[in-house]
Write an enzyme that holds these catalytic residues in place. Structure first.
Site, short mmCIF file in Angstrom:
data_model
loop_
_atom_site.label_atom_id
_atom_site.label_comp_id
_atom_site.label_asym_id
_atom_site.label_seq_id
_atom_site.Cartn_x
_atom_site.Cartn_y
_atom_site.Cartn_z
N LYS A 282 -32.89 17.57 -20.96
CA LYS A 282 -32.39 17.08 -22.25
C LYS A 282 -33.15 15.83 -22.65
O LYS A 282 -33.34 14.91 -21.85
CB LYS A 282 -30.89 16.79 -22.11
CG LYS A 282 -30.15 16.54 -23.41
CD LYS A 282 -28.66 16.44 -23.13
CE LYS A 282 -27.85 16.30 -24.41
NZ LYS A 282 -26.40 16.24 -24.12
N GLU A 367 -10.29 22.89 -23.17
CA GLU A 367 -9.14 22.20 -23.75
C GLU A 367 -7.81 22.81 -23.33
O GLU A 367 -6.81 22.10 -23.17
CB GLU A 367 -9.26 22.19 -25.28
CG GLU A 367 -10.38 21.32 -25.81
CD GLU A 367 -11.74 21.98 -25.82
OE1 GLU A 367 -12.72 21.33 -26.16
OE2 GLU A 367 -11.80 23.19 -25.45
N ARG A 395 -7.72 24.92 -30.05
CA ARG A 395 -7.85 25.85 -28.93
C ARG A 395 -6.66 25.77 -27.97
O ARG A 395 -6.38 26.71 -27.25
CB ARG A 395 -9.12 25.55 -28.15
CG ARG A 395 -10.38 25.79 -28.95
CD ARG A 395 -11.61 25.47 -28.15
NE ARG A 395 -12.73 26.24 -28.64
CZ ARG A 395 -13.84 26.43 -27.96
NH1 ARG A 395 -13.98 25.91 -26.77
NH2 ARG A 395 -14.81 27.14 -28.48
#
Length: 628
Positions: A282, A367, A395
């Site tokens: 990244k 979540e 969610r």
């Protein structure tokens, strides 16, 4: 940018030599740093997938072969290679979306920016291909290792592995991070795969060494090769994937174009579900990102391209106010623990984690699990604070309802980025929470208007031990304090007086307080008096509100939430239940998916500004005022 400007579509890549492809990758990185530094956006994830995206588009034939990204913030390079090279208004009104967008290109299949969904889409697309006679068309799903921590990804893998004759290529973009370093059992497993030499290399060595051994060499090699599965688990334990029925290729250097193309070509020809495990970095190629341990420039504001430092110094934001107060609460109460869903820094819990490392739990992009795990913590006498973006709480609705509220457990949910967030588009506007949470019995919901109220209401929330509580606040810089001039029940009066009712009662929700006060000023200039109150806790409706409303000609609610089922609807119901026959106008977000733009532009577009509100209120009460 001599090479990049010649790329108008994926097939233009076919004409480039290996040397030109390496040069193109460097041009793309230079372009991304230069352009994203001007607009802000997801920089680090895209710097990490340059070679991977080039290889994908050389091996597969998009859009005939469907290429999907999870999450979509790693799709900038894909945009560049599919003819979208004007990044001048990235994430701005009229410019490119920060995620895949079907209105932009036929190469964008899904508009996903909530993680862990791509494998479910891919499973459905592969099934549809098979049913429609296109069984030779592969579906390619690019998923980050962070997104693989989500339960939906594993539900999909269970189904994908069911059919060995559906060509579906799962590319795991493994950079050891979602926002921050990826955590959990899966992350540990991928780390093991990353750091082992690999079965194939071991087997090659064994063949060369043993076949040089007289008499016993070949039989020993045959035995070794027959023990392939056991050796794979020992040397490079990819068995977890293969036990699911998924062919595994890797790990592959995600910045080696030749290795990537070779692996993806093998995967394409396999004819069934296969995982290609790619190791990427990244922020690759940009020193400021590579040296940023927090998130490798996952998402940046407008920055100086040479240094990576922000151009503008923003004031204190809502998130940091929450983070500071959590540290203070942790110091005072040992029962307070915190939970994050792979977003330790974005939701402001990093200072808490540093101060109390044993009391912070990062559950990955999960979540639902965060909510149920919090219920377990609360059952054993702790008070969990679950901090997520408002849009991501959608969610976990069932878990909030059935696992926390049903059991009357003291869990506090803190919702960052509530209301209109703007530049990240439809998926990130936190416009659903106050509507869906109205249906949860016993839940109490606070909407602080300023930093002082955020601190106070967070403390009030964690005092509740027998019901879920929610504290929601906006994105960005927190404005100046909005003082109360009085009190009615549990509500703060921000303008006017309960003893001297005016024409209009304005009920301001959370960060809309400055807008409500400005609207009241505009009304006063037209001879219409207004009382402005902040309920502070918008669920349940304050018992004093119907009585206060009864002394006014009109009730106006202003909320940074969807109008359907929001605070305005709850107050209207409370008035009806109390037999208070006063008309009500509710101002909020229309139930639409809003295109990306700045917050101010969106608020103006949907009429959620003081002048627009005042004009509509005047149209309602003006005739009555003239008749008095």
């Amino acid at each position: 940018m001599a090479l990049l400007t010649r790329i108008r579509g994926p097939r233009d890549l076919d004409r480039l030599t290996p040397t030109q492809l390496v040069a193109l990758a460097e041009e793309i990185r230079t372009f991304l740093v230069g352009e994203v530094s001007k607009t802000g956006g997801h920089l680090g994830p895209n710097l990490g997938v340059v070679e991977l995206t080039i290889a994908l588009h050389r091996v597969f034939d998009s859009p005939r072969d469907r290429i999907l990204f999870d999450t979509g913030h790693q799709s900038y390079v894909h945009k560049l290679l599919t003819g979208r090279q004007d990044f001048s208004r990235l994430r701005m009104k009229g410019g490119l979306s920060g995620y895949p967008s079907r209105t932009e290109s036929e190469h964008d299949v899904i508009e996903n920016s909530h993680a862990s969904t791509v494998l479910g889409y891919a499973d459905g697309l592969a099934k549809a291909n098979q049913l429609q006679g296109h069984g030779n068309r592969p579906v390619v799903a690019v998923i980050g290792d962070g997104a693989l921590t989500g339960g939906m990804a594993w539900e999909a893998l269970n189904n994908i592995a069911e059919a060995q004759d559906r060509p579906l290529v799962i590319v795991v973009n493994d950079n050891e991070r979602s926002y921050s370093p990826t955590i959990g059992g899966l992350a540990n497993h991928l780390s093991t795969l990353r750091t082992t030499q690999g079965y194939e290399r071991f087997l090659t060595w064994g063949k060369e060494a043993l076949q040089r051994t007289p008499v016993v060499g070949k039989p020993m090699f045959d035995t070794l090769h027959g023990a392939k599965k056991g050796l794979k688990d020992f040397i490079a334990p990819q068995g977890m994937f293969e036990d699911l029925g998924l062919k595994y290729i890797g790990p592959i250097d995600g910045h080696d174009l030749q290795a990537l193309e070779s692996a993806l070509t093998k995967a394409r020809g396999f004819g069934g579900p296969v995982i290609v495990h790619c190791i990427t970095e990244k922020g690759r190629g940009y020193h400021a990102a590579e040296n940023n341990d927090e998130d490798r420039f996952h998402a940046v504001p407008v920055i100086h391209p040479e240094t990576g430092l922000p151009i503008k110094s923003a004031g204190k934001d809502w998130t940091s106010v929450f983070g500071e107060e959590m540290v203070a609460l942790g110091r005072e109460r040992k029962d307070v623990v915190a939970i994050t869903a792979a977003m330790l820094h974005p939701v402001g819990l990093a200072p808490f984690a540093k101060a109390y490392p044993s009391r912070i739990f990062d559950v990955g992009i999960a979540e639902q699990h965060a909510a149920v795990s919090a219920a377990g913590l609360a059952t054993n006498g702790l008070h969990p604070v679950v901090a997520v973006y408002a849009t991501f709480l959608n969610r976990a609705y069932d878990q909030v309802l059935m696992d926390v509220a049903l059991h009357k457990l003291g869990v506090t949910f803190v919702l960052d980025r509530a209301g209109v967030t703007g530049t990240d588009g439809a998926s990130h506007n936190g416009m659903w929470d106050m509507s869906i949470l109205q249906t949860v019995p016993g839940l109490r919901l606070a909407a602080p208007r300023d930093a002082d109220q955020l601190r106070a209401q967070l403390r009030e929330a964690v005092e509740v031990a027998d019901a879920p509580t929610v504290v929601r606040y906006s994105k960005g810089t927190v404005g100046p304090a909005v003082p109360a001039v009085g009190k009615v029940g549990g509500m703060d009066v921000l303008r006017g007086s309960a003893e001297e009712p005016a024409d209009v009662l304005i009920v301001s929700v959370g960060a809309m307080a400055p807008t409500a006060l400005e609207a009241a000023e505009l009304l006063a200039a037209e001879g219409v008096g207004a009382t402005v109150v902040d309920p502070r806790w918008v669920k349940p409706v304050d018992p004093a509100l119907p009585g206060l409303a009864a002394g006014h000609r009109l009730v106006v609610t202003i909320e940074d939430n969807g109008r359907a089922g929001g605070v305005g609807s709850a107050i209207a119901q409370a008035l009806r239940d109390a037999d208070v026959d006063v008309p009500l106008r509710d101002f909020g977000i229309p139930q639409e998916f809003l295109d990306h733009a700045s917050r101010d532009e969106i608020l103006a577009e949907i009429g959620l500004t003081a002048p627009a509100i005042a004009a509509k209120v005047l149209a309602t009460v003006g005739a009555r005022v003239e008749a008095r």
